[in-house]
Structures are given as structure tokens and as C-alpha cells.
Design a protein around this motif. Structure first.
Motif, PDB file in Angstrom:
ATOM      1  N   ARG A  27       1.712  -5.667  -0.636  1.00 25.22           N
ATOM      2  CA  ARG A  27       0.307  -5.361  -0.916  1.00 25.22           C
ATOM      3  C   ARG A  27      -0.547  -6.432  -0.240  1.00 25.22           C
ATOM      4  O   ARG A  27      -0.294  -7.630  -0.404  1.00 25.22           O
ATOM      5  CB  ARG A  27       0.024  -5.338  -2.415  1.00 25.22           C
ATOM      6  CG  ARG A  27      -1.448  -5.076  -2.746  1.00 25.22           C
ATOM      7  CD  ARG A  27      -1.701  -5.160  -4.235  1.00 25.22           C
ATOM      8  NE  ARG A  27      -1.165  -4.016  -4.937  1.00 25.22           N
ATOM      9  CZ  ARG A  27      -1.815  -2.851  -5.083  1.00 25.22           C
ATOM     10  NH1 ARG A  27      -3.017  -2.696  -4.555  1.00 25.22           N
ATOM     11  NH2 ARG A  27      -1.265  -1.876  -5.765  1.00 25.22           N
ATOM     12  N   GLU A  28      -1.538  -5.989   0.526  1.00 28.37           N
ATOM     13  CA  GLU A  28      -2.490  -6.899   1.163  1.00 28.37           C
ATOM     14  C   GLU A  28      -3.896  -6.495   0.726  1.00 28.37           C
ATOM     15  O   GLU A  28      -4.483  -5.567   1.284  1.00 28.37           O
ATOM     16  CB  GLU A  28      -2.363  -6.842   2.688  1.00 28.37           C
ATOM     17  CG  GLU A  28      -1.017  -7.314   3.217  1.00 28.37           C
ATOM     18  CD  GLU A  28      -0.913  -7.237   4.730  1.00 28.37           C
ATOM     19  OE1 GLU A  28      -1.931  -6.856   5.376  1.00 28.37           O
ATOM     20  OE2 GLU A  28       0.162  -7.547   5.272  1.00 28.37           O
ATOM     21  N   ASP A  30      -6.422  -4.464  -1.001  1.00 29.43           N
ATOM     22  CA  ASP A  30      -6.380  -3.093  -1.502  1.00 29.43           C
ATOM     23  C   ASP A  30      -5.365  -2.238  -0.757  1.00 29.43           C
ATOM     24  O   ASP A  30      -5.097  -1.096  -1.146  1.00 29.43           O
ATOM     25  CB  ASP A  30      -7.764  -2.442  -1.377  1.00 29.43           C
ATOM     26  CG  ASP A  30      -8.777  -3.059  -2.329  1.00 29.43           C
ATOM     27  OD1 ASP A  30      -8.349  -3.582  -3.372  1.00 29.43           O
ATOM     28  OD2 ASP A  30      -9.989  -3.016  -2.024  1.00 29.43           O
ATOM     29  N   GLN A  31      -4.799  -2.756   0.320  1.00 27.02           N
ATOM     30  CA  GLN A  31      -3.881  -1.972   1.141  1.00 27.02           C
ATOM     31  C   GLN A  31      -2.452  -2.040   0.607  1.00 27.02           C
ATOM     32  O   GLN A  31      -2.016  -3.067   0.084  1.00 27.02           O
ATOM     33  CB  GLN A  31      -3.872  -2.477   2.582  1.00 27.02           C
ATOM     34  CG  GLN A  31      -5.168  -2.256   3.344  1.00 27.02           C
ATOM     35  CD  GLN A  31      -5.048  -2.723   4.783  1.00 27.02           C
ATOM     36  OE1 GLN A  31      -4.194  -3.546   5.122  1.00 27.02           O
ATOM     37  NE2 GLN A  31      -5.902  -2.193   5.645  1.00 27.02           N
ATOM     38  N   ILE A  33       1.397  -1.664   2.059  1.00 26.98           N
ATOM     39  CA  ILE A  33       2.075  -1.764   3.345  1.00 26.98           C
ATOM     40  C   ILE A  33       3.547  -1.411   3.159  1.00 26.98           C
ATOM     41  O   ILE A  33       4.260  -2.055   2.383  1.00 26.98           O
ATOM     42  CB  ILE A  33       1.958  -3.180   3.951  1.00 26.98           C
ATOM     43  CG1 ILE A  33       0.501  -3.672   3.904  1.00 26.98           C
ATOM     44  CG2 ILE A  33       2.483  -3.204   5.370  1.00 26.98           C
ATOM     45  CD1 ILE A  33      -0.460  -2.863   4.719  1.00 26.98           C
ATOM     46  N   TYR A  58      -4.918   7.481  -1.654  1.00 25.97           N
ATOM     47  CA  TYR A  58      -4.844   6.614  -0.486  1.00 25.97           C
ATOM     48  C   TYR A  58      -4.883   7.436   0.808  1.00 25.97           C
ATOM     49  O   TYR A  58      -4.434   8.587   0.850  1.00 25.97           O
ATOM     50  CB  TYR A  58      -3.569   5.775  -0.498  1.00 25.97           C
ATOM     51  CG  TYR A  58      -3.602   4.637  -1.506  1.00 25.97           C
ATOM     52  CD1 TYR A  58      -3.996   3.363  -1.123  1.00 25.97           C
ATOM     53  CD2 TYR A  58      -3.260   4.866  -2.841  1.00 25.97           C
ATOM     54  CE1 TYR A  58      -4.028   2.320  -2.043  1.00 25.97           C
ATOM     55  CE2 TYR A  58      -3.295   3.836  -3.769  1.00 25.97           C
ATOM     56  CZ  TYR A  58      -3.686   2.569  -3.365  1.00 25.97           C
ATOM     57  OH  TYR A  58      -3.728   1.549  -4.279  1.00 25.97           O
ATOM     58  N   ALA A  60      -3.279   7.364   4.458  1.00 31.12           N
ATOM     59  CA  ALA A  60      -2.123   6.743   5.096  1.00 31.12           C
ATOM     60  C   ALA A  60      -2.169   6.920   6.606  1.00 31.12           C
ATOM     61  O   ALA A  60      -2.513   7.988   7.112  1.00 31.12           O
ATOM     62  CB  ALA A  60      -0.834   7.336   4.542  1.00 31.12           C
ATOM     63  N   VAL A  72       0.443   2.146   6.614  1.00 33.76           N
ATOM     64  CA  VAL A  72      -0.654   1.411   5.990  1.00 33.76           C
ATOM     65  C   VAL A  72      -1.458   2.399   5.148  1.00 33.76           C
ATOM     66  O   VAL A  72      -1.973   3.392   5.671  1.00 33.76           O
ATOM     67  CB  VAL A  72      -1.564   0.743   7.038  1.00 33.76           C
ATOM     68  CG1 VAL A  72      -2.706  -0.001   6.352  1.00 33.76           C
ATOM     69  CG2 VAL A  72      -0.756  -0.199   7.919  1.00 33.76           C
ATOM     70  N   ALA A  73      -1.550   2.122   3.864  1.00 39.32           N
ATOM     71  CA  ALA A  73      -2.272   3.011   2.942  1.00 39.32           C
ATOM     72  C   ALA A  73      -3.492   2.277   2.404  1.00 39.32           C
ATOM     73  O   ALA A  73      -3.372   1.207   1.816  1.00 39.32           O
ATOM     74  CB  ALA A  73      -1.361   3.444   1.797  1.00 39.32           C
ATOM     75  N   GLU A  74      -4.668   2.867   2.623  1.00 45.19           N
ATOM     76  CA  GLU A  74      -5.918   2.282   2.139  1.00 45.19           C
ATOM     77  C   GLU A  74      -6.554   3.214   1.120  1.00 45.19           C
ATOM     78  O   GLU A  74      -6.447   4.442   1.249  1.00 45.19           O
ATOM     79  CB  GLU A  74      -6.885   2.049   3.293  1.00 45.19           C
ATOM     80  CG  GLU A  74      -6.386   1.075   4.338  1.00 45.19           C
ATOM     81  CD  GLU A  74      -7.436   0.798   5.397  1.00 45.19           C
ATOM     82  OE1 GLU A  74      -8.321  -0.038   5.144  1.00 45.19           O
ATOM     83  OE2 GLU A  74      -7.365   1.435   6.453  1.00 45.19           O
TER      84      GLU A  74
END
Length: 373
Positions: A27-28, A30-31, A33, A58, A60, A72-74
Motif C-alpha cells: 500500500r502506498e 491511497d494506492q 500495489i 478502485y 486499476a 496499480v489500484a487507485e
């Protein structure tokens, strides 16, 4: 530290394992990974995982980091976050620039008589902002309907004959399928055309603008001649209204020019190339075969420029089509949006797309504008 435990908010890893073997989850901010190895081609991978992440809220994307494949999921964030000050400021600036431009159509000096310019030019501003804003809001509403992240309209103020270079919205989310791509692409032209017809009809019922003979005889007077497309001529004919007058001191009400702007913008946006509305519509209908049509568009526009210059002898419109020929080359290079699910579009939408292009052709004229010194 590597982990194969899924973040609480993400989809369960077992739902990804058939297409993407995960060996590290991080996790970075809110993302989310996901490091791993694709087990299927990218188009099938995205078609499988994209809806899984959307279910969890999210967006992706598949990318690479240091040679490793990464999902990468935001978090999906639809709509404006707080007051969209940039949109508001550009809107206000465009209102002012169209008021300034509109004053000249009412033969008022906006610098010498700013109050008079404001009182007389506001119908022109309302007409132009109305057709442009409705067009972009059509895109925005349909983007929200399909869950695609998009900005509110950005109006572009510019010291031109109409005071603006139009308006745009920026798509920030991925296109889920061809239906969404088509609906978002077609909504702008159709919504804008409805507003354009209404504005044109209202403008035709208003009194023409009269200029004094002294003004017309001035040494710095520049005559602007509009080319009326078939749709505008048809509306005028149905209403029994005139577009030209025998008296050189009379001209159409500037609100009609707002309708002309709507038709001109509709035609340009329906050019079937790249990120233009026409490019999105054709991509949704034909899939990757859209590239063949896009490749022909610059040649058609350059050919139109040659016809206008050598046959019609109108240099102003020639420059316009040459510019759009080069722009279409750039748009073709960038290409349209690629949907996650690229399955065939349904026949009903295909028919609506054909009808939309026919309406776009009714907004076309080879010489939109002539400037005569």
C-alpha cells in the motif's frame, strides 16, 4: 517487506489468480500495489480484473516498475473535490471575453461604453456559452452515468470573433466498454445540437442589428461573412425567417451567430479521428478498424482546403482547413480511448451513430467564415 495478504479494501487474491499471479502486495498512500506475473494477454487480463477492482471502489491499471509487472489500484473519485476554482475562473473569464466580442456584433465600443456593451451583448454571451456548455455537460453527465471520472467543463477565453476557443472536459478514468465510449462520445454533439437548434430559433425571431452608414464607411471596417450550413438554412426556412437583408446596414441578430457557433463546433467535434467525439464514436462502432478511417481524414481536409482555395477562391477558410488537417494528423497519432471490454457494439447504438454523423454533415459548410477588408 513482501506480502501476499490482500489489503482490506482490495479484491480477494483468489479472484485474480486465474489471470495474474501475485507475489507481493503493498500500500502506498491511497494506492494498492500488486506485483506479479500476467498469465494471459493484457486485454484479457484487464477485462477480467478491472470490474473486480471497480466493485471495491478502485480504478486499476497495468504497468511496469523496474521490469516487474504491477497492478496499480487507485480509489475512484467521481466528481469535483471541493470548489473547482480553475473551472469557475475560466468560466468567468470566458463570459467577459464573449461579452467583449459580442459588443462588436451589436456595434458597441466595449471600452468607451462598457455598461452599454454589457446590456446589449449578454444575449450573445448566453447563446455561445449555452451551446458550448450544453455540449460539454452532455459528455460530463454520461461520464458520471457510466462511472468514468471526468472533470467539469473548462471554458477557453480567447480574443476571437466569438470570444472563446470553446470548452473541453478531461477524461481521467478508463473506458469500461464500447457502450460507455459511444454514449460519452455521442452525448456531447446531440445535447449541443438540441441547444443549438433552440438558440438558432430564438435568434431568428429577434430583431436584426442595424449599423449606421457612417460606421460602415469607416476606414478600418472589416466585413465578416458567415457561411450558413444546411441545418441553419433549414431552420430559417421552416420558420419563414430571413438570414440576409437587402439593406446593407442590417444583419442577423447576434444570437443566431451563437447557433452558428454550435453547428460549427458540432461538425468539428464529429471529425472521425483520435480524441474528438467522432473518433470515439467510430472507435466504438468499428473497433480497431477506426484507424483506417482516421488515416484518411488529413488527406480529406487538405483536399477540402485545396478546393476552397482554387475553386471557391476563399483564402480564410483555406487556412482553417489546413490547420485542421495538421491537427487531425496529431489526433490520429494519439488515437481514441481504448475500452477495457472491446466487445461489439449493439445495432441500436450503431444506427444512432450513423444518424449523428448525418446531423454533423448538416452542420458543414466549406466556407464557414470569410473576412473581407
Amino acid at each position: 517487506m513482501a506480502s501476499t495478504e490482500p489489503p482490506e479494501a482490495g479484491p480477494p487474491l483468489h479472484r485474480l489468480e486465474s489471470v495474474f499471479r501475485v507475489y507481493d502486495v503493498q500500500r502506498e498512500g491511497d494506492q494498492l500495489i500488486y506485483y506479479g506475473e500476467p498469465l494471459v494477454p493484457q486485454d484479457r487480463l484487464m477485462k477480467t480484473i478491472w470490474p473486480l477492482f471497480r466493485e471495491s471502489g478502485y480504478e486499476a491499471t497495468l504497468t511496469t516498475r523496474m521490469g516487474e509487472y504491477v497492478i496499480v489500484a487507485e480509489p475512484v473519485d467521481l466528481g469535483p473535490d471541493g470548489v473547482p476554482w480553475k473551472n469557475v475562473l475560466l468560466f468567468v473569464a470566458t463570459v467577459l471575453s464573449t461579452l467583449f466580442a459580442g459588443a462588436s456584433w451589436y456595434h458597441v465600443d466595449p471600452i468607451a461604453n462598457p455598461l452599454s456593451a454589457l446590456q446589449q451583448a449578454w444575449p450573445f454571451t448566453l447563446a455561445v456559452m449555452g451551446v458550448l456548455g450544453t455540449h460539454e455537460l452532455g459528455h460530463y453527465v454520461m461520464s458520471r452515468y457510466h462511472g468514468v471520472d471526468a472533470t467539469l467543463p473548462y471554458f477557453i477565453p480567447m480574443p476571437t470573433l466569438i470570444g472563446t476557443m470553446g470548452a473541453v472536459i478531461r477524461m481521467k478514468g478508463q473506458m469500461p466498454d464500447r457502450e460507455a465510449l459511444f454514449d460519452i462520445g455521442v452525448a456531447g454533439p446531440l445535447a449541443g445540437l438540441v441547444a443549438t437548434v433552440v438558440v438558432t430559433a430564438i435568434g431568428l425571431t429577434l430583431e436584426p442589428v442595424t449599423a449606421s452608414q457612417q460606421l460602415l464607411n469607416g476606414p478600418n471596417v472589416v466585413q465578416v461573412k458567415f457561411g450558413y450550413p444546411p441545418l441553419l438554412k433549414g431552420i430559417a426556412a421552416l420558420m419563414g425567417e430571413r438570414l440576409t437583408y437587402g439593406d446593407p446596414t442590417k444583419s442577423i441578430n447576434p444570437v443566431v451567430i451563437g447557433g452558428w457557433v454550435g453547428m460549427f463546433v458540432t461538425f468539428l467535434n464529429l471529425i472521425p479521428v483520435g480524441q474528438l467525439d467522432g473518433g470515439h464514436i467510430v472507435r466504438a462502432i468499428l473497433g480497431e478498424r477506426q484507424e483506417s478511417i482516421a488515416a484518411l481524414v488529413p488527406a480529406v481536409l487538405f483536399g477540402l482546403a485545396a478546393y476552397v482555395f482554387y475553386v471557391l477562391d476563399v483564402s480564410n477558410a483555406t487556412v482553417l482547413w489546413v490547420i485542421w488537417g495538421f491537427l487531425s494528423m496529431f489526433f490520429a497519432y494519439v488515437g481514441p480511448a481504448t475500452p477495457i471490454d472491446d466487445d461489439e457494439l449493439d445495432p441500436r447504438r450503431k444506427l444512432l451513430g450513423v444518424v449523428t454523423f448525418v446531423l454533423g454533415l448538416l452542420c458543414f459548410t466549406p466556407t464557414p467564415i470569410q473576412i473581407i477588408s
